[in-house]
Motif scaffolding. Sequence first.
Motif, PDB file in Angstrom:
ATOM      1  N   TRP A   1       0.828  -1.199   0.000  1.00 60.56           N
ATOM      2  CA  TRP A   1       0.000   0.000   0.000  1.00 60.56           C
ATOM      3  C   TRP A   1       0.864   1.252   0.000  1.00 60.56           C
ATOM      4  O   TRP A   1       0.555   2.243  -0.681  1.00 60.56           O
ATOM      5  CB  TRP A   1      -0.925   0.008   1.220  1.00 60.56           C
ATOM      6  N   ALA A   2       1.953   1.222   0.777  1.00 59.80           N
ATOM      7  CA  ALA A   2       2.846   2.388   0.841  1.00 59.80           C
ATOM      8  C   ALA A   2       3.510   2.648  -0.508  1.00 59.80           C
ATOM      9  O   ALA A   2       3.722   3.804  -0.892  1.00 59.80           O
ATOM     10  CB  ALA A   2       3.909   2.170   1.917  1.00 59.80           C
ATOM     11  N   LEU A   3       3.829   1.586  -1.233  1.00 59.22           N
ATOM     12  CA  LEU A   3       4.502   1.737  -2.530  1.00 59.22           C
ATOM     13  C   LEU A   3       3.656   2.567  -3.493  1.00 59.22           C
ATOM     14  O   LEU A   3       4.183   3.441  -4.194  1.00 59.22           O
ATOM     15  CB  LEU A   3       4.790   0.359  -3.131  1.00 59.22           C
ATOM     16  N   VAL A   4       2.368   2.307  -3.547  1.00 55.74           N
ATOM     17  CA  VAL A   4       1.517   3.053  -4.483  1.00 55.74           C
ATOM     18  C   VAL A   4       1.034   4.370  -3.877  1.00 55.74           C
ATOM     19  O   VAL A   4       0.824   5.354  -4.596  1.00 55.74           O
ATOM     20  CB  VAL A   4       0.321   2.192  -4.943  1.00 55.74           C
TER      21      VAL A   4
ATOM     22  N   MET B   1       1.273   4.278 -12.638  1.00 56.03           N
ATOM     23  CA  MET B   1       1.898   3.140 -13.316  1.00 56.03           C
ATOM     24  C   MET B   1       2.171   2.001 -12.332  1.00 56.03           C
ATOM     25  O   MET B   1       1.972   0.817 -12.658  1.00 56.03           O
ATOM     26  CB  MET B   1       3.203   3.590 -13.980  1.00 56.03           C
ATOM     27  N   LEU B   2       2.608   2.331 -11.129  1.00 53.58           N
ATOM     28  CA  LEU B   2       2.833   1.296 -10.113  1.00 53.58           C
ATOM     29  C   LEU B   2       1.520   0.596  -9.754  1.00 53.58           C
ATOM     30  O   LEU B   2       1.501  -0.624  -9.549  1.00 53.58           O
ATOM     31  CB  LEU B   2       3.458   1.915  -8.864  1.00 53.58           C
ATOM     32  N   THR B   3       0.441   1.353  -9.681  1.00 51.84           N
ATOM     33  CA  THR B   3      -0.858   0.736  -9.417  1.00 51.84           C
ATOM     34  C   THR B   3      -1.274  -0.157 -10.572  1.00 51.84           C
ATOM     35  O   THR B   3      -1.842  -1.244 -10.371  1.00 51.84           O
ATOM     36  CB  THR B   3      -1.918   1.821  -9.180  1.00 51.84           C
ATOM     37  N   THR B   4      -0.996   0.281 -11.805  1.00 55.77           N
ATOM     38  CA  THR B   4      -1.343  -0.509 -12.983  1.00 55.77           C
ATOM     39  C   THR B   4      -0.664  -1.872 -12.959  1.00 55.77           C
ATOM     40  O   THR B   4      -1.299  -2.902 -13.230  1.00 55.77           O
ATOM     41  CB  THR B   4      -0.945   0.249 -14.267  1.00 55.77           C
ATOM     42  N   VAL B   5       0.624  -1.904 -12.652  1.00 51.01           N
ATOM     43  CA  VAL B   5       1.365  -3.168 -12.740  1.00 51.01           C
ATOM     44  C   VAL B   5       1.150  -4.062 -11.528  1.00 51.01           C
ATOM     45  O   VAL B   5       1.518  -5.247 -11.564  1.00 51.01           O
ATOM     46  CB  VAL B   5       2.870  -2.914 -12.944  1.00 51.01           C
ATOM     47  N   THR B   6       0.559  -3.516 -10.451  1.00 55.13           N
ATOM     48  CA  THR B   6       0.278  -4.362  -9.280  1.00 55.13           C
ATOM     49  C   THR B   6      -1.204  -4.705  -9.148  1.00 55.13           C
ATOM     50  O   THR B   6      -1.571  -5.493  -8.273  1.00 55.13           O
ATOM     51  CB  THR B   6       0.744  -3.670  -7.987  1.00 55.13           C
TER      52      THR B   6
END
Length: 643
Positions: A6-9, A115-120
């Motif tokens: 969650w923190a990553l996105v 983009m990070l949300t897209t790939v995860t």
Amino acid sequence: MSALLWALVALPLTAGTVLALCGRAADRYAPGAAVGTALAALGLAVAVAFEHPHAEAPLLQGLPAGLAVDGLSGYMVVTVTAVTLAVLLFSVADIAPGEARARFFGLMLLFAGAMLTTVTATTLPVLLMAWEVMGATSWALIGYWWRDPERAAAAETAFLTTRAADLGLYLAAGAALASGQAPSLALDELPEATGAWSAVITAGVIAAAFGKSAQLPFSFWLSRAMQGPSPVSALLHSATMVVAGAYLLLRLEPLLARSGWGGPVVAWTGAVTAVVLGLVAVAQGDLKQLLAASTCAQIGFMVLAAGAGAVTGGTLQLIAHAAAKSLAFLVAGAWLTTLGTKALPALRGAARRHRAVGITFSVAALTLAGVPPLALWAAKDVLLAGALEDNTALYAVGLAGAVISAVYSAKALWFVWQPAPAPEGREEEPLPAATRLPLVTLAIACAALTATSFPPVRNAVQRVLGGEQQPEPHVWEFVLSGVLAVVVSAAVWMRGPQLITFPGHVTAWASDWLRLENAATALLVRPVLRLANALAAFDDRVLDRAVEGSARGAVRLARWADARVEQLVDGSVEGSARGSVRLAQWTNARVERLVDGSVEGVAGGARALGRLARRPQTGQLHQYLAQAVAAFTVLAVVLVLVR
């Protein structure tokens, strides 16, 4: 570990939103905050790539919001955050203090977070939301210098083209719900759909992926996107937006394989794009346009890999291309800043004037050319091995595309290393260290990533990615592609651009990106505008006249009714007492006031509603987008509260 995911996105999305909303007041602090956020995101990406966490939260009834990191998305999050950090470091020196830095760095972080949300994302609703944010922020970044009408128009062309193709994802989501075989809209469930619904899902996914990754026939939007700042090109067109479609196809390779027809369509489209857009790159006389066309061609190899089932090779190609292409775009931006040009003839001697930058650009160009021992040489052979096992003709077309990549890469090198007359006046200032550091780091990555295409590292990559066993390239495949790349590059270097001269009309056609935008305008834009004009004329000449005729009829009816009432009242007066006359007159006046007040109230309300309805109709694309975002936000809040 789900907290890390969650923190990553959330980190880049939150920081980007804050910077963008603070505006010019935060310009001074924006570069440091953005670089620090990107560095923290890279650390989180490395952590989740090893841990493979999974997170889920309720969204709608039966449709959860899911995020997860597995083998493919693990490589993607590290690649995206690493390239984002390098580009933002470069941007500290490239985006001048006088520019709207908070808006720029905020939008870059928002884009990276999307983009990070897209790939995860593990479900289509989350993927669609991230896909939309990515498209909106890419439009804002390409049109960063929005006061220039040409740049604003270019941003709109890129946005509308990709937006039209994005409708395929909505089509796929609707078909998945209708089929009843993917009730949660999880990406892993999509291959389970059967029959006609499976075909619709596959077609929708392919259309959206082709549009986002600028594959034929959507390639022209990438040419217009070069109007944006060079750091935007380096981020959007290396490891993020344009590879999002290729990532989606690699992720949903089981869907393509199960459809029976999706795999061949995707593979051949990628192969043809690699060849045709490679030739477009050869015809360019502008460095950024050459790099843009080469991006379409290089992503064509990833698309080919997805169609042929060579997921390992496609992933290796994606990672290596991200390093090489972001490096090439950043160098192009550095030369544009210091020399004021991006035209290849005007860049003669640019690499000699800035040796360190010239060497890093050479590494990027030779990597794109597929020259051993750099990363794309071996990565292409890994994915072409899958093509060879699938179809010999497909392998031959892919190999031809690889040879063409050596031509346009060597052409760019020839220009920047040619001796040029000494510039008049004093020499240009050397580039700041903040600019050189990411260039050197990316150049090292172009060489170091070669190891990922050979055992035992390649075997480890394949185990992490999972799936079926991938075909392994033979030694002769590495030798053949390497020799062809070296020979072709040497020939272009020795003979110069005259070796690759085409007839004038062919060169004009190719340099104009096959006139694909003209074709789209003729086949889609003009017919839609004609239809809109016809509907507007129908509204003015038919509907308006009908409304006006109805109003005139109502007025005549009211006058007739008024006359009849007066006659009746007068008749009553003659046969009644004086008190009755007064009562009738009072009643007549009340009726008239009531009718007149009702009519005037309706007219006033219609005028007020008309004024309110005209306010949102500004013709400004960004205002329409903001209205749509606000409406969907309110709708989401209502749905959450009601549920």
